[in-house]
Design an enzyme around this catalytic site. Sequence first.
Site, PDB file in Angstrom:
ATOM      1  N   HIS A  72       0.847  -1.185   0.000  1.00 30.89           N
ATOM      2  CA  HIS A  72       0.000   0.000   0.000  1.00 30.89           C
ATOM      3  C   HIS A  72       0.889   1.243   0.000  1.00 30.89           C
ATOM      4  O   HIS A  72       1.957   1.269   0.616  1.00 30.89           O
ATOM      5  CB  HIS A  72      -0.883   0.026   1.246  1.00 30.89           C
ATOM      6  N   ASP A 104      -6.125   7.733   4.682  1.00 31.68           N
ATOM      7  CA  ASP A 104      -6.928   8.419   5.692  1.00 31.68           C
ATOM      8  C   ASP A 104      -6.139   9.577   6.282  1.00 31.68           C
ATOM      9  O   ASP A 104      -4.915   9.484   6.447  1.00 31.68           O
ATOM     10  CB  ASP A 104      -7.312   7.452   6.812  1.00 31.68           C
ATOM     11  N   ALA A 149     -18.133  11.606  -0.714  1.00 33.55           N
ATOM     12  CA  ALA A 149     -18.663  11.770  -2.076  1.00 33.55           C
ATOM     13  C   ALA A 149     -20.062  12.368  -2.044  1.00 33.55           C
ATOM     14  O   ALA A 149     -20.826  12.169  -1.093  1.00 33.55           O
ATOM     15  CB  ALA A 149     -18.693  10.420  -2.784  1.00 33.55           C
ATOM     16  N   HIS A 262     -11.006 -10.720  -2.639  1.00 31.26           N
ATOM     17  CA  HIS A 262      -9.928 -10.162  -1.814  1.00 31.26           C
ATOM     18  C   HIS A 262     -10.398 -10.136  -0.364  1.00 31.26           C
ATOM     19  O   HIS A 262     -11.395  -9.490  -0.045  1.00 31.26           O
ATOM     20  CB  HIS A 262      -9.594  -8.746  -2.284  1.00 31.26           C
TER      21      HIS A 262
END
Length: 291
Positions: A72, A104, A149, A262
């Site tokens: 990541h 984050d 969003a 996943h």
Amino acid sequence: MTHRTPPAVSFEFFPPKDLAGSFRLWDTVQSLAPLEPDFVSVTYGAGGTTRDLTRDAVATLHTASGLNVAAHLTCVDATRAETLKIAADFAAAGVSDIVALRGDPPKGTEKFTPHPDGFDNVCDLISALADTGTFNIRVGAYPEKHPEAADMAANIDWLKRKIDAGANSAITQFFFEADTFLRFRDACADAGITAPITPGILPIENWAGARAFARRCGTTIPAWLDSAFEKATRDNRADLLATAVCTELCDKLLENGVDTLHFYTLNRPELTRDVCHALGITPRVQLRHVA
């Protein structure tokens, strides 16, 4: 339950913060590696707090396990040069898969603020990684409205921007009902997104913890799950319910054409392993031992 072909799987781990965590991570890897995952990934903490731990865990896992390890990488609290140096370090260690995320914000802050010399957003990071020609780039996707969003259309538009910036595939946030992912998959196809989108699966090790996590992520919590886990916990059958719920979720996805899953393991392999076994994914290799 029957499956013509077991799905491909991948597993997500988080980096250890102490010696006990290191043993738990290695035990998790040893337990799940025989299922031959396509890749395993190692997360970043909020605000990039585990950046060094992630880098070290990725390098160690890649060397010691022989697994395909995806690192990541986020935009948080780092300059462009620092972030690309970390990516170069991954490449030098033989790691060519990156999960590129905005990340984050640091604890105590409510919104992401770009570093003055950093990447403005994840699309800028993806573009820079793609320009190196070095990495297979995976990104996050949100099958329900991201808390920041405006609506689902904005979610899908943002994912398309990430793919257009150079991402090769996407992994979704977890969800509790298969139709949530299937609707999202269809909407992405309608928007012209052709890159593979893998559903992210969270085996419910602890319902209270999973529920709190879901609230933070904007994941819908079905009322039936609340009541089912309340009763199962009272009857000391929560593990059985968790296995059944997760297996049924995966089974419905597979019946509708999904061929990759996943798993967010939380470094606790037992439930993930049991679900994989129920889906017909059985051990095929043993983790190699390092001299």
